[in-house]
Design a protein around this motif. Structure first.
Motif, mmCIF file in Angstrom:
data_model
loop_
_atom_site.group_PDB
_atom_site.id
_atom_site.type_symbol
_atom_site.label_atom_id
_atom_site.label_comp_id
_atom_site.label_asym_id
_atom_site.label_seq_id
_atom_site.Cartn_x
_atom_site.Cartn_y
_atom_site.Cartn_z
ATOM 1 N N PHE A 1 0.840 -1.203 0.000
ATOM 2 C CA PHE A 1 0.000 0.000 0.000
ATOM 3 C C PHE A 1 0.875 1.254 0.000
ATOM 4 C CE2 PHE A 1 -2.131 3.474 2.169
ATOM 5 C CZ PHE A 1 -3.408 3.475 1.618
ATOM 6 N N GLU A 2 1.868 1.277 0.881
ATOM 7 C CA GLU A 2 2.737 2.450 0.976
ATOM 8 C C GLU A 2 3.513 2.672 -0.317
ATOM 9 O OE1 GLU A 2 2.874 4.659 3.316
ATOM 10 O OE2 GLU A 2 1.416 3.664 4.612
ATOM 11 N N LEU A 3 3.899 1.593 -0.983
ATOM 12 C CA LEU A 3 4.638 1.731 -2.226
ATOM 13 C C LEU A 3 3.743 2.295 -3.338
ATOM 14 C CD1 LEU A 3 7.244 -0.741 -3.559
ATOM 15 C CD2 LEU A 3 5.590 0.242 -5.120
ATOM 16 N N LEU A 4 2.515 1.780 -3.462
ATOM 17 C CA LEU A 4 1.611 2.272 -4.494
ATOM 18 C C LEU A 4 1.125 3.685 -4.197
ATOM 19 C CD1 LEU A 4 -0.539 -0.877 -5.355
ATOM 20 C CD2 LEU A 4 1.574 -0.074 -6.399
ATOM 21 N N LYS A 5 1.246 4.097 -2.968
ATOM 22 C CA LYS A 5 0.927 5.477 -2.583
ATOM 23 C C LYS A 5 2.039 6.436 -3.000
ATOM 24 C CE LYS A 5 1.202 6.875 1.739
ATOM 25 N NZ LYS A 5 0.972 7.012 3.200
ATOM 26 N N ARG A 6 3.229 5.894 -3.210
ATOM 27 C CA ARG A 6 4.414 6.731 -3.459
ATOM 28 C C ARG A 6 4.836 6.761 -4.927
ATOM 29 N NH1 ARG A 6 9.603 5.048 -3.909
ATOM 30 N NH2 ARG A 6 9.143 2.988 -3.029
ATOM 31 N N VAL A 7 4.763 5.640 -5.612
ATOM 32 C CA VAL A 7 5.362 5.527 -6.948
ATOM 33 C C VAL A 7 4.489 6.206 -8.009
ATOM 34 C CG1 VAL A 7 6.022 3.919 -8.777
ATOM 35 C CG2 VAL A 7 6.599 3.414 -6.389
ATOM 36 N N GLN A 8 5.115 7.052 -8.820
ATOM 37 C CA GLN A 8 4.445 7.710 -9.937
ATOM 38 C C GLN A 8 4.328 6.728 -11.108
ATOM 39 O OE1 GLN A 8 3.651 11.235 -10.138
ATOM 40 N NE2 GLN A 8 4.074 11.372 -7.952
ATOM 41 N N VAL A 9 3.094 6.477 -11.536
ATOM 42 C CA VAL A 9 2.853 5.557 -12.644
ATOM 43 C C VAL A 9 2.408 6.369 -13.863
ATOM 44 C CG1 VAL A 9 1.522 3.580 -13.460
ATOM 45 C CG2 VAL A 9 2.217 3.717 -11.058
ATOM 46 N N PRO A 10 3.175 6.359 -14.947
ATOM 47 C CA PRO A 10 2.818 7.162 -16.121
ATOM 48 C C PRO A 10 1.682 6.526 -16.926
ATOM 49 C CG PRO A 10 5.188 6.640 -16.046
ATOM 50 C CD PRO A 10 4.498 5.730 -15.084
ATOM 51 N N GLY A 11 0.774 7.376 -17.401
ATOM 52 C CA GLY A 11 -0.260 6.948 -18.326
ATOM 53 C C GLY A 11 -0.226 7.835 -19.557
ATOM 54 N N GLU A 12 -0.653 7.297 -20.692
ATOM 55 C CA GLU A 12 -0.663 8.114 -21.907
ATOM 56 C C GLU A 12 -1.770 7.676 -22.854
ATOM 57 O OE1 GLU A 12 3.024 7.792 -24.038
ATOM 58 O OE2 GLU A 12 2.752 5.669 -24.508
ATOM 59 N N TYR A 13 -2.178 8.600 -23.710
ATOM 60 C CA TYR A 13 -3.156 8.345 -24.758
ATOM 61 C C TYR A 13 -2.625 8.980 -26.029
ATOM 62 C CZ TYR A 13 -7.581 8.062 -27.277
ATOM 63 O OH TYR A 13 -8.555 7.773 -28.201
ATOM 64 N N ARG B 1 -1.055 2.452 -19.521
ATOM 65 C CA ARG B 1 0.256 2.692 -18.918
ATOM 66 C C ARG B 1 1.291 3.029 -19.992
ATOM 67 N NH1 ARG B 1 2.231 -2.087 -16.300
ATOM 68 N NH2 ARG B 1 0.737 -3.234 -17.590
ATOM 69 N N ALA B 2 2.098 4.049 -19.717
ATOM 70 C CA ALA B 2 3.159 4.466 -20.632
ATOM 71 C C ALA B 2 4.465 3.786 -20.227
ATOM 72 C CB ALA B 2 3.303 5.983 -20.591
ATOM 73 N N LEU B 3 5.551 4.146 -20.905
ATOM 74 C CA LEU B 3 6.873 3.647 -20.532
ATOM 75 C C LEU B 3 7.103 3.938 -19.053
ATOM 76 C CD1 LEU B 3 9.691 2.563 -21.335
ATOM 77 C CD2 LEU B 3 10.340 4.938 -21.810
ATOM 78 N N PHE B 4 7.392 2.887 -18.287
ATOM 79 C CA PHE B 4 7.497 3.020 -16.831
ATOM 80 C C PHE B 4 8.948 3.275 -16.457
ATOM 81 C CE2 PHE B 4 7.111 0.693 -12.543
ATOM 82 C CZ PHE B 4 6.785 1.872 -11.902
ATOM 83 N N ASN B 5 9.271 4.534 -16.215
ATOM 84 C CA ASN B 5 10.657 4.924 -15.954
ATOM 85 C C ASN B 5 10.778 5.878 -14.772
ATOM 86 O OD1 ASN B 5 9.461 7.170 -17.027
ATOM 87 N ND2 ASN B 5 10.819 7.345 -18.809
ATOM 88 N N THR B 6 9.878 5.744 -13.809
ATOM 89 C CA THR B 6 9.849 6.690 -12.693
ATOM 90 C C THR B 6 10.535 6.163 -11.435
ATOM 91 O OG1 THR B 6 7.660 5.878 -12.067
ATOM 92 C CG2 THR B 6 7.746 7.793 -13.533
ATOM 93 N N ILE B 7 11.009 4.931 -11.461
ATOM 94 C CA ILE B 7 11.789 4.388 -10.345
ATOM 95 C C ILE B 7 12.975 3.622 -10.920
ATOM 96 C CG2 ILE B 7 9.885 4.232 -8.687
ATOM 97 C CD1 ILE B 7 9.610 1.271 -9.401
ATOM 98 N N PRO B 8 14.033 3.432 -10.124
ATOM 99 C CA PRO B 8 15.185 2.656 -10.608
ATOM 100 C C PRO B 8 14.813 1.198 -10.848
ATOM 101 C CG PRO B 8 15.745 3.942 -8.642
ATOM 102 C CD PRO B 8 14.264 3.999 -8.787
ATOM 103 N N TYR C 1 6.288 -4.344 -8.850
ATOM 104 C CA TYR C 1 5.397 -5.287 -9.529
ATOM 105 C C TYR C 1 4.764 -6.270 -8.552
ATOM 106 C CZ TYR C 1 6.536 -3.615 -14.188
ATOM 107 O OH TYR C 1 6.658 -2.845 -15.311
ATOM 108 N N ASP C 2 5.477 -6.612 -7.502
ATOM 109 C CA ASP C 2 4.895 -7.474 -6.473
ATOM 110 C C ASP C 2 3.718 -6.774 -5.805
ATOM 111 O OD1 ASP C 2 5.033 -9.898 -4.641
ATOM 112 O OD2 ASP C 2 5.341 -8.275 -3.184
ATOM 113 N N ALA C 3 3.880 -5.480 -5.482
ATOM 114 C CA ALA C 3 2.803 -4.713 -4.867
ATOM 115 C C ALA C 3 1.626 -4.557 -5.820
ATOM 116 C CB ALA C 3 3.318 -3.335 -4.438
ATOM 117 N N PHE C 4 1.933 -4.278 -7.072
ATOM 118 C CA PHE C 4 0.905 -4.105 -8.098
ATOM 119 C C PHE C 4 0.080 -5.388 -8.232
ATOM 120 C CE2 PHE C 4 0.401 -2.351 -12.740
ATOM 121 C CZ PHE C 4 -0.959 -2.219 -12.530
#
Length: 367
Positions: free
Chosen positions: A239-251, A284-291, A299-302
């Motif tokens: 929960f804490e991880l999904l609250k923090r990580v920026q997930v890019p979306g695009e259209y 979801r766009a190219l996921f490049n917001t975390i190392p 991905y485990d949290a997702f």
């Protein structure tokens, strides 16, 4: 800090003097027609301080003479309830929203429905509809003639309609008018719309106008608030991880390129209340917001989150019939549909979040 004690209640108001002077509500400070402040903040001296404080006889209001020759009258209880500590505590115990799974929503389905005739003729029906959207995040309008014009009439009775590149009202089938999986007959998993917008729509409306020569297409809904709370109780780290990580979306389509990044779970910094949920595996766009070293944990949290969202206990499935219009909170309720055959036509629209909440406040349903 300034401390003001109410002798009758024993409560002590601890406030910054400049803040208190800034919150004077007299006619010289506030425009009674617009409710806006009338002064420049720099008009108040930086070192302003009260010269004396006196409670009125009822013990509720008190008067202050200020060092800048201004006189103010304050409601002690109003100020006390407005303090950060009180606001934070009250909203952590928010009872206006009921998290639900399939069994809970089925028990309360009767609270979710109004018919169009009552909606048009009764302000009480409008309040019932908006109240259901606040409490459960979903509501229905029955007995709506199955055409786009009546869909629009029903919604405009309650809310203004949001305009996007899809238009205001939209009608869609499996004709690929846009680069979107919704414009197919394929299965659509649980998601929220507009994860690629800077400000996703607050409400989404769907109305099945017709379904001929085919089967399937049942819609399903999941309360993201319930799913997030379940994730919190079962897998706090996820929960804490999904609250923090920026997930890019695009259209992306011809003449359109929308892109935005935000966490899947947005929590109010003051109250810790969940205020927005974003979930769309398609956009979801190219996921490049975390190392890359953190990808495995993400991905485990997702996956843990999706297992809760996609569980049979979470999912409420129903067949939308022509004449029934569904409204749902796009910041809270995930929606999807089963694949279908034949020819199906839907109409719908979006409502901005600010217009939804404004209506709820006018009706006295939220603060």
């Amino acid at each position: 800090m300034l401390e003001i004690e109410n002798k009758r209640s024993g409560k002590v108001l601890k406030v910054d003097p400049f803040w208190l002077r800034d919150h004077c509500r007299c006619n010289n400070c506030i425009n009674v027609e617009t409710k806006q402040r009338k002064y420049n903040l720099l008009d108040i001296p930086e070192d302003v301080e009260p010269l004396f404080i006196k409670f009125q006889n009822d013990g509720t209001f008190f008067d202050i003479e200020w060092s800048d020759n201004h006189s103010s009258t304050y409601d002690f209880n109003f100020l006390y309830q407005s303090l950060y500590e009180q606001v934070s505590n009250s909203k952590q115990h928010n009872t206006s929203r009921t998290p639900w799974n399939r069994s809970i929503i089925l028990q309360n389905e009767r609270h979710l429905r109004v018919n169009l005739t009552d909606l048009i003729s009764s302000d009480g029906a409008v309040k019932t509809l908006v109240s259901a959207l606040i409490r459960y995040g979903i509501a229905f309008i029955d007995e709506v003639p199955p055409n786009a014009e009546m869909t629009e009439l029903a919604i405009r009775r309650v809310f203004p309609i949001m305009k996007t590149f899809f238009g205001e009202m939209w009608t869609f089938s499996d004709v690929k008018d846009h680069a979107d999986t919704a414009y197919t007959k394929e299965y659509l998993g649980s998601h929220t719309d507009n994860t690629y917008f800077c400000d996703a729509a607050g409400l989404q409306i769907l109305h099945c106008l017709s379904h001929e020569n085919g089967m399937g297409g049942e819609n399903f809904f999941v309360d993201g608030l319930h799913a997030a709370k379940e994730l919190y109780s079962r897998h706090l780290n996820a929960f804490e991880l999904l609250k923090r990580v920026q997930v890019p979306g695009e259209y992306v389509e011809t003449s359109q390129y929308h892109k935005y990044s935000a966490p899947m779970i947005h929590v109010d910094d003051i109250t810790d209340e969940i205020i927005q949920l974003r979930l769309n595996v398609y956009d979801r766009a190219l996921f490049n917001t975390i190392p890359q070293t953190e990808m495995s944990e993400f991905y485990d949290a997702f996956r843990k989150y999706l297992k809760i969202v996609q569980s049979s206990d979470s999912q409420w499935t129903l067949k939308l019939q022509p004449g029934t219009l569904v409204l749902f909170d796009n910041w809270r309720v995930f929606h999807g549909r089963l694949a279908y055959t034949g020819s199906r036509t839907m109409s719908g629209c979006y409502v901005q979040r600010t217009d939804f909440l404004s209506k709820a406040r006018v009706l006295g349903l939220i603060e």
